[in-house]
Design a protein around this motif. Structure first.
Motif, PDB file in Angstrom:
ATOM      1  N   VAL A  99       0.839  -1.203   0.000  1.00 37.29           N
ATOM      2  CA  VAL A  99       0.000   0.000   0.000  1.00 37.29           C
ATOM      3  C   VAL A  99       0.873   1.252   0.000  1.00 37.29           C
ATOM      4  O   VAL A  99       0.624   2.200  -0.752  1.00 37.29           O
ATOM      5  CB  VAL A  99      -0.972  -0.018   1.203  1.00 37.29           C
ATOM      6  N   ILE A 100       1.897   1.279   0.829  1.00 36.61           N
ATOM      7  CA  ILE A 100       2.794   2.438   0.906  1.00 36.61           C
ATOM      8  C   ILE A 100       3.520   2.661  -0.418  1.00 36.61           C
ATOM      9  O   ILE A 100       3.795   3.794  -0.808  1.00 36.61           O
ATOM     10  CB  ILE A 100       3.807   2.264   2.059  1.00 36.61           C
ATOM     11  N   SER A 101       3.797   1.581  -1.131  1.00 33.04           N
ATOM     12  CA  SER A 101       4.544   1.708  -2.385  1.00 33.04           C
ATOM     13  C   SER A 101       3.785   2.494  -3.447  1.00 33.04           C
ATOM     14  O   SER A 101       4.386   2.955  -4.420  1.00 33.04           O
ATOM     15  CB  SER A 101       4.912   0.326  -2.934  1.00 33.04           C
ATOM     16  N   HIS A 102       2.484   2.672  -3.258  1.00 30.99           N
ATOM     17  CA  HIS A 102       1.697   3.462  -4.210  1.00 30.99           C
ATOM     18  C   HIS A 102       1.887   4.963  -4.015  1.00 30.99           C
ATOM     19  O   HIS A 102       1.443   5.758  -4.833  1.00 30.99           O
ATOM     20  CB  HIS A 102       0.214   3.090  -4.108  1.00 30.99           C
ATOM     21  N   ASP A 103       2.528   5.339  -2.929  1.00 32.62           N
ATOM     22  CA  ASP A 103       2.851   6.738  -2.684  1.00 32.62           C
ATOM     23  C   ASP A 103       4.219   7.008  -3.322  1.00 32.62           C
ATOM     24  O   ASP A 103       5.220   6.420  -2.905  1.00 32.62           O
ATOM     25  CB  ASP A 103       2.895   7.002  -1.175  1.00 32.62           C
ATOM     26  N   PRO A 104       4.273   7.872  -4.317  1.00 30.80           N
ATOM     27  CA  PRO A 104       5.551   8.110  -5.002  1.00 30.80           C
ATOM     28  C   PRO A 104       6.638   8.554  -4.020  1.00 30.80           C
ATOM     29  O   PRO A 104       6.413   9.355  -3.128  1.00 30.80           O
ATOM     30  CB  PRO A 104       5.220   9.239  -5.985  1.00 30.80           C
ATOM     31  N   GLY A 105       7.804   7.986  -4.175  1.00 28.32           N
ATOM     32  CA  GLY A 105       8.936   8.371  -3.343  1.00 28.32           C
ATOM     33  C   GLY A 105       9.129   7.529  -2.098  1.00 28.32           C
ATOM     34  O   GLY A 105      10.114   7.707  -1.393  1.00 28.32           O
TER      35      GLY A 105
END
Length: 182
Positions: A99-105
């Motif tokens: 889920v966190i990986s969908h936030d760029p950066g």
């Protein structure tokens, strides 16, 4: 725990029903991990995402503590419960990374659920191949939480599990040895 004869004849040990469920239970957990939608959570809903993550980890911790206590008293079904909860813990952290990986950066190199599971297991084993790199503060926070959670709960659960298995093995008669004939 010995078998007892009831009105319908010999009865199986209470824990005997649980072992055949372990494989299917773990398979269902992994199938759910790969099939359930993760887009409901993520950078668009950070408060909901962190709340769900915290509540689920707290619930798993409470269940782990309960089953660790049950293992100390040799209650049936604790081995299957502990193994299932330990697998669930890995999948919850893996879901969080995905889920966190969908936030760029936040991550470099983490794109799929399999990547997330791979990264979770590497973190659990304290390994790194440098192909997935946490870059953001949320990713690093979840890694710190995973390390602490592993040190406190999974280590204690594994210790309880091995203690229960040792006690169970020690209480069984040796195999292959019948009564001695004089």
């Amino acid at each position: 725990m010995a078998q007892s004869d009831g009105p319908a004849g010999p009865r199986r040990k209470p824990s005997a029903w649980a072992w055949p469920l372990l494989g299917p239970a773990v398979a269902v957990l992994f199938a759910a991990y790969f099939l359930l939608p993760a887009r409901v959570l993520g950078p668009e809903r950070p408060a909901l995402s962190w709340t769900v993550f915290t509540v689920v980890l707290a619930a798993i911790a409470a269940l782990l503590l309960k089953h660790m206590r049950d293992a100390m008293f040799d209650r049936p079904g604790t081995v299957v419960a502990l193994v299932s909860l330990m697998c669930l813990t890995v999948l919850v952290f893996s879901s969080a990374y995905f889920v966190i990986s969908h936030d760029p950066g936040e991550f470099r190199g983490l794109r799929t659920r399999l990547d997330a599971l791979y990264f979770t297991l590497l973190t659990l084993a304290t390994l790194s191949y440098s192909d997935i790199v946490p870059r953001g503060q949320s990713a690093r926070l979840v890694i710190v939480l995973q390390i602490l959670y592993t040190l406190v709960f999974l280590t204690a659960a594994a210790t309880s599990l091995t203690g229960k298995l040792r006690r169970t093995a020690a209480s069984r008669p040796p195999r292959g040895r019948g009564p001695r004939r004089g």
